[in-house]
Design an enzyme around this catalytic site. Structure first.
Site, PDB file in Angstrom:
ATOM      1  N   CYS A 121       0.841  -1.214   0.000  1.00  0.00           N
ATOM      2  CA  CYS A 121       0.000   0.000   0.000  1.00  0.00           C
ATOM      3  C   CYS A 121       0.871   1.258   0.000  1.00  0.00           C
ATOM      4  O   CYS A 121       0.567   2.222  -0.693  1.00  0.00           O
ATOM      5  CB  CYS A 121      -0.929   0.024   1.213  1.00  0.00           C
ATOM      6  SG  CYS A 121      -2.479  -0.874   0.996  1.00  0.00           S
ATOM      7  N   CYS A 210      -6.495  -8.684  -0.052  1.00  0.00           N
ATOM      8  CA  CYS A 210      -6.883  -7.268   0.009  1.00  0.00           C
ATOM      9  C   CYS A 210      -8.374  -7.049  -0.170  1.00  0.00           C
ATOM     10  O   CYS A 210      -8.929  -6.091   0.363  1.00  0.00           O
ATOM     11  CB  CYS A 210      -6.119  -6.487  -1.048  1.00  0.00           C
ATOM     12  SG  CYS A 210      -4.331  -6.719  -0.894  1.00  0.00           S
ATOM     13  N   CYS A 233      -6.399   1.650   4.245  1.00  0.00           N
ATOM     14  CA  CYS A 233      -5.231   1.505   3.374  1.00  0.00           C
ATOM     15  C   CYS A 233      -4.214   2.597   3.641  1.00  0.00           C
ATOM     16  O   CYS A 233      -3.067   2.498   3.267  1.00  0.00           O
ATOM     17  CB  CYS A 233      -5.639   1.566   1.914  1.00  0.00           C
ATOM     18  SG  CYS A 233      -6.315   3.159   1.438  1.00  0.00           S
TER      19      CYS A 233
END
Ligand code: SF4
Length: 246
Positions: A121, A210, A233
């Site tokens: 991320c 994810c 995130c």
């Protein structure tokens, strides 16, 4: 002028917005900030809603989309469909990394799973978001977070300064539930993301680590990074969502 230092009476505005319709909050933001207002969109499950509200108030609003290199093909289809339907002014900010080369470099052997979601991320989502906000330098930023999506979002205010992005973060949908979202989507005949009907209630990148479908009774955000101790995130972290006050 430093956007964060702008003289706004945030306690009064936040108290007022608690009982305002999201459309009124968006209209206030458009009148207050004009072309200095941007929005972010993941073009996820119910993203059409805020895109519709924002373009009703400010048709040419700049819409920031972050391309991590790992989005679902359906997300691109959905973005193109909404771009045509709402005549959107989309600004795509891409990761600087080649998606395959980055996996190799990071020691991620399985493209369908991330061992280190924070590193991925940081490199592929947060960096382009920070670049976008630096380039576009908005005074205010509309985002679609809701309080019932996750524990981390329960106490978010409607408007707050973001020192990280040097602007005000405005979250008009905070108090809306699935019922109100559904009512608005139906009334305006707005499309959900193509994966929504397969149980994907919050949609990010395509590795199973994810984004996964959500089971009945789970928080909508529980399908995100479900094996990791991670709910955000990082791009939405503003003063209220991050104890480190980024
Ligand atoms: S959501 Fe997953 S694939 Fe996307 S940038 Fe973060 S860790 Fe990488």
């Amino acid at each position: 002028m430093d956007a964060v230092a702008e003289q706004l009476d945030l306690p009064t505005l936040n108290a007022m917005f608690e009982s305002s319709d999201p459309q009124k909050i968006v209209a206030w933001a458009a009148a207050q900030f004009g072309d200095d207002l941007v929005m972010t969109s993941s073009f996820g499950a119910e993203s059409a809603l805020l895109l519709h509200m924002a373009t009703q108030a400010l048709p040419a609003i700049r819409v920031i989309m972050i391309d991590t290199g790992y989005l679902f093909p359906e997300t691109w289809q959905h973005m193109e469909a909404l771009r045509r339907r709402l005549d959107l002014n989309v600004w795509v900010y891409r990761t600087r990394n080649d998606p395959i080369a980055w996996l190799r470099h990071a020691g991620e052997e399985n493209p369908a799973w991330r061992k280190d979601v924070d590193a991925c991320c940081a490199a592929n989502k947060i960096e382009p978001m920070e670049r976008a906000m630096k380039d576009l330098a908005p005074r205010a930023w509309l985002r679609g977070i809701r309080r019932n999506q996750a524990e981390t979002r329960r106490s978010a205010p409607f408007i707050e300064p973001s020192r990280r992005y040097n602007c005000h973060a405005i979250s008009p949908l905070l108090n809306w539930t699935g019922r109100e979202i559904y009512g608005y989507m139906k009334k305006h005949e707005l499309p959900y993301h193509p994966l929504y009907e397969k149980g994907y209630l919050s949609i990010g990148c395509n590795p199973l680590s994810c984004t996964r479908p959500v089971q009945a009774g789970e928080d909508p955000r529980s399908g995100r990074w479900s094996e990791a101790d991670k709910v955000e995130c990082g791009i939405n972290l503003t003063n209220s969502l991050d104890s480190a006050n980024l």
